[in-house]
Design an enzyme around this catalytic site. Structure first.
Site, mmCIF file in Angstrom:
data_model
loop_
_atom_site.group_PDB
_atom_site.id
_atom_site.type_symbol
_atom_site.label_atom_id
_atom_site.label_comp_id
_atom_site.label_asym_id
_atom_site.label_seq_id
_atom_site.Cartn_x
_atom_site.Cartn_y
_atom_site.Cartn_z
ATOM 1 N N ASN A 74 -14.365 -33.599 44.144
ATOM 2 C CA ASN A 74 -15.402 -33.646 45.185
ATOM 3 C C ASN A 74 -15.903 -35.071 45.421
ATOM 4 O O ASN A 74 -16.161 -35.472 46.561
ATOM 5 C CB ASN A 74 -16.572 -32.725 44.820
ATOM 6 N N PHE A 97 -10.076 -35.934 55.362
ATOM 7 C CA PHE A 97 -11.427 -36.410 55.029
ATOM 8 C C PHE A 97 -11.647 -37.859 55.477
ATOM 9 O O PHE A 97 -12.284 -38.643 54.795
ATOM 10 C CB PHE A 97 -11.723 -36.220 53.536
ATOM 11 N N CYS A 128 -22.058 -28.654 48.135
ATOM 12 C CA CYS A 128 -21.248 -29.200 47.032
ATOM 13 C C CYS A 128 -21.233 -30.730 46.959
ATOM 14 O O CYS A 128 -21.702 -31.293 45.966
ATOM 15 C CB CYS A 128 -19.819 -28.666 47.124
ATOM 16 N N LYS A 183 -20.838 -27.781 58.528
ATOM 17 C CA LYS A 183 -19.501 -27.998 59.085
ATOM 18 C C LYS A 183 -19.150 -26.752 59.889
ATOM 19 O O LYS A 183 -19.848 -25.733 59.795
ATOM 20 C CB LYS A 183 -18.484 -28.269 57.975
HETATM 21 P P1 NAD Z 1 -24.658 -19.367 46.065
HETATM 22 O O1 NAD Z 1 -25.948 -19.969 45.739
HETATM 23 O O2 NAD Z 1 -24.261 -19.114 47.482
HETATM 24 O O3 NAD Z 1 -24.513 -17.961 45.306
HETATM 25 C C1 NAD Z 1 -24.877 -17.735 43.981
HETATM 26 C C2 NAD Z 1 -25.274 -16.264 43.847
HETATM 27 O O4 NAD Z 1 -25.449 -15.944 42.485
HETATM 28 C C3 NAD Z 1 -26.589 -15.929 44.539
HETATM 29 O O5 NAD Z 1 -26.366 -14.854 45.432
HETATM 30 C C4 NAD Z 1 -27.514 -15.535 43.390
HETATM 31 O O6 NAD Z 1 -28.467 -14.541 43.755
HETATM 32 C C5 NAD Z 1 -26.513 -15.023 42.373
HETATM 33 N N1 NAD Z 1 -26.995 -15.010 40.970
HETATM 34 C C6 NAD Z 1 -27.616 -16.015 40.293
HETATM 35 N N2 NAD Z 1 -27.858 -15.614 39.021
HETATM 36 C C7 NAD Z 1 -27.384 -14.357 38.896
HETATM 37 C C8 NAD Z 1 -27.348 -13.398 37.828
HETATM 38 N N3 NAD Z 1 -27.836 -13.676 36.629
HETATM 39 N N4 NAD Z 1 -26.796 -12.201 38.074
HETATM 40 C C9 NAD Z 1 -26.280 -11.903 39.277
HETATM 41 N N5 NAD Z 1 -26.283 -12.740 40.330
HETATM 42 C C10 NAD Z 1 -26.829 -13.953 40.128
HETATM 43 O O7 NAD Z 1 -23.573 -20.273 45.358
HETATM 44 P P2 NAD Z 1 -22.083 -20.623 45.840
HETATM 45 O O8 NAD Z 1 -22.103 -21.473 47.040
HETATM 46 O O9 NAD Z 1 -21.271 -19.371 45.837
HETATM 47 O O10 NAD Z 1 -21.631 -21.556 44.616
HETATM 48 C C11 NAD Z 1 -21.531 -21.055 43.309
HETATM 49 C C12 NAD Z 1 -20.998 -22.165 42.421
HETATM 50 O O11 NAD Z 1 -19.679 -22.548 42.858
HETATM 51 C C13 NAD Z 1 -21.825 -23.456 42.446
HETATM 52 O O12 NAD Z 1 -21.790 -24.046 41.184
HETATM 53 C C14 NAD Z 1 -21.080 -24.322 43.447
HETATM 54 O O13 NAD Z 1 -21.281 -25.686 43.206
HETATM 55 C C15 NAD Z 1 -19.645 -23.936 43.178
HETATM 56 N N6 NAD Z 1 -18.750 -24.087 44.323
HETATM 57 C C16 NAD Z 1 -19.186 -23.783 45.579
HETATM 58 C C17 NAD Z 1 -18.308 -23.893 46.659
HETATM 59 C C18 NAD Z 1 -18.785 -23.585 48.059
HETATM 60 O O14 NAD Z 1 -18.077 -23.942 48.996
HETATM 61 N N7 NAD Z 1 -19.919 -22.924 48.248
HETATM 62 C C19 NAD Z 1 -16.997 -24.308 46.452
HETATM 63 C C20 NAD Z 1 -16.568 -24.586 45.147
HETATM 64 C C21 NAD Z 1 -17.470 -24.475 44.092
#
Ligand code: NAD
Length: 453
Positions: free
Chosen positions: A209, A250, A261, A322
């Site tokens: 990233n 990019f 991210c 985006k």
């Molecule tokens: P998000 O915030 O959209 O979703 C996280 C979800 O987890 C929320 O719905 C929350 O309510 C739930 N949650 C939290 N604690 C919980 C628990 N104890 N039990 C059940 N549910 C619970 O996050 P995201 O965008 O999906 O990203 C998740 C991770 O992946 C992050 O670390 C992010 O950096 C990484 N990531 C994100 C992307 C992306 O494009 N969004 C891509 C690669 C990696």
């Protein structure tokens, strides 16, 4: 067929769970936000991700995918537990591991059988050890738990294809049995698997990233130079990027990077380095160049609008960070809208899918419009802030008729400059020489000042 639990139904968890179900596994997706869970149980997807609703419906119908409200009620019987909770940024810049720690504790307390705990959230190096330690300390019974790292590289907007056809799968694992199970799980994808130790896997995600963010800031710095010297950054990218060592991905000059991210992951990597006694001069510069894009855009808009944004009305096209997503977390478009408001402008905002999420973030400070042409109504300028495809085909005849000014600020280099200018509008792109015709028009009686009055 594996029995899998996925904790967290955000972009990563829900896509992971649904795609693993599509591969024939039995999956429980766990979500502790009751509103979000209700939406999911009603068969809907709580955010915009192309193709996900159909895939989710199919796998629910086939009985391979269900939802649970808590880890305690969800992980029973699963051999593999994915952790895909959020790791947002703290004010310090560090990743907030609160949800990861809580999930680890809940897993420990609900343990009913040996499990492989797979960390998919983006987490600082050593978090694998932390999760393992929490589970070891609090676990019920003598069940074996192995913690592995499996960072996710999917992009919002093309998440399903990215999950199903990844460039590679990274697995950080020290136990051979756990590695074999992970390899078996992902075998149907036929993707290259890179197996490393846990810390290296965690580092790979931040490196990927941070490198992509670096490319964006790099080309934005080049774009600023192009503007001054009268070069065209798009042709510069084509010319330089045709070298296979460089490439063009990019390398789109524009408003900078955003989303949930890049900004937080670059900051988190800086903090990891700092905690280890290192300075991150390059990554610090990547962040400051990125912040500079909003300031520079305001400055250029101010110049285009006769020196002030106060009292000007601006239509902002695109609010998501985006295209192809409704995610507005750290959206440069919203940062721009905030900056314009702070300078005393009024703003009308449009987005094909992110109006609701933008409303939640910005409230009533913006006027939200459902039709992109309404954003131009009575405006001194429109700004293309997110490069949705539909903004590439705008009818500038209609825009001209609705604007009171004549400025089209294409902050994503999405539109055809000649098409815009053919309608008597002044076009500003990023990293491009000011059009010759533009300066000529400054003396023209139909300049923005006249049309505004
Ligand atoms: P998000 O915030 O959209 O979703 C996280 C979800 O987890 C929320 O719905 C929350 O309510 C739930 N949650 C939290 N604690 C919980 C628990 N104890 N039990 C059940 N549910 C619970 O996050 P995201 O965008 O999906 O990203 C998740 C991770 O992946 C992050 O670390 C992010 O950096 C990484 N990531 C994100 C992307 C992306 O494009 N969004 C891509 C690669 C990696």
């Amino acid at each position: 067929m594996h029995k899998i639990a996925v904790i967290g139904c955000g972009y990563v968890g829900l896509v992971t769970g649904t795609c693993l179900a599509e591969l024939g596994n039995r999956v429980v997706c766990i979500e502790n936000d009751s509103e979000r869970l209700e939406v999911l149980r009603a068969g809907k997807v709580p955010f915009f991700e192309p193709g996900l609703a159909e895939l989710l419906a199919r796998n629910r119908e086939r009985g391979r995918l269900r939802f649970a409200p808590s880890i305690a009620q969800g992980i029973g019987g699963s051999a593999i537990v994915f952790v895909a909770v959020g790791t947002p940024m703290l004010a310090s810049g560090d990743a907030d591991l609160g949800d990861v720690r809580a999930a680890a504790l809940e897993i420990a307390l609900a343990l009913d059988s040996p499990k492989l705990v797979v960390n998919k959230s983006t987490v600082p190096v050593e978090t694998g050890d932390l999760v393992a330690a929490i589970i070891r300390e609090h676990k019920r019974g003598a069940h074996d738990v192995c913690v592995v790292s499996n960072p996710e590289f999917l992009r919002e907007g093309s998440a399903i294809a990215d999950f199903m056809q990844p460039d590679r799968i990274v697995i950080g694992v020290s136990d051979p049995q756990a590695e074999a199970l992970m390899r078996e799980l992902y075998a149907p994808l036929g993707a290259p698997i890179i197996a490393t130790d846990v810390r290296t896997a965690e580092m790979i995600k931040y490196t990927a990233n941070s490198f992509l963010a670096t490319r964006v800031s790099f080309i934005n710095e080049i774009a600023a130079i192009c503007e001054r010297v009268g070069a065209d950054v798009r042709a510069v990218v084509t010319g330089a990027g045709s070298d296979r060592r460089i490439g063009t991905a990019f390398m789109n000059a524009g408003l900078g990077f955003g989303g949930s991210c890049f900004p937080k992951d670059v900051r988190a990597l800086c903090r990891i380095a700092e905690a280890n006694g290192l300075q991150t001069e390059l990554l610090d510069a990547v962040l400051s160049v990125n912040a500079e894009q909003i300031r520079r855009t305001c400055e250029r808009l101010r110049e285009a609008l006769d020196g002030t944004l106060k009292g000007r009305h601006i239509g902002v096209l695109g609010l998501a960070f985006k295209p192809q997503t409704d995610d507005v977390r750290e959206s440069p478009a919203l940062a721009l809208a905030r900056a314009l408001l702070a300078e005393g402008a009024t703003v009308a905002g449009h987005d094909p899918v992110a109006l609701e999420t933008a409303k939640r973030a910005l409230g009533t400070r913006l006027r939200y419009v459902a039709d992109e042409y309404d954003a131009a109504e009575g405006a001194d300028a429109i700004v293309i802030a997110t490069d949705w495809n539909e903004y590439k085909q705008l009818d500038f005849g209609i825009i001209r008729g609705r604007l009171r000014g004549d400025v089209v600020f294409d902050a994503r280099n999405a539109c055809d400059q000649r098409e815009v200018e053919a309608h008597g509008l002044r076009y500003y792109g990023v990293g491009r020489a000011a059009p010759a015709a533009q300066s000529a028009r400054h003396g023209d009686p139909s300049t923005s000042a006249d049309r505004r009055s």
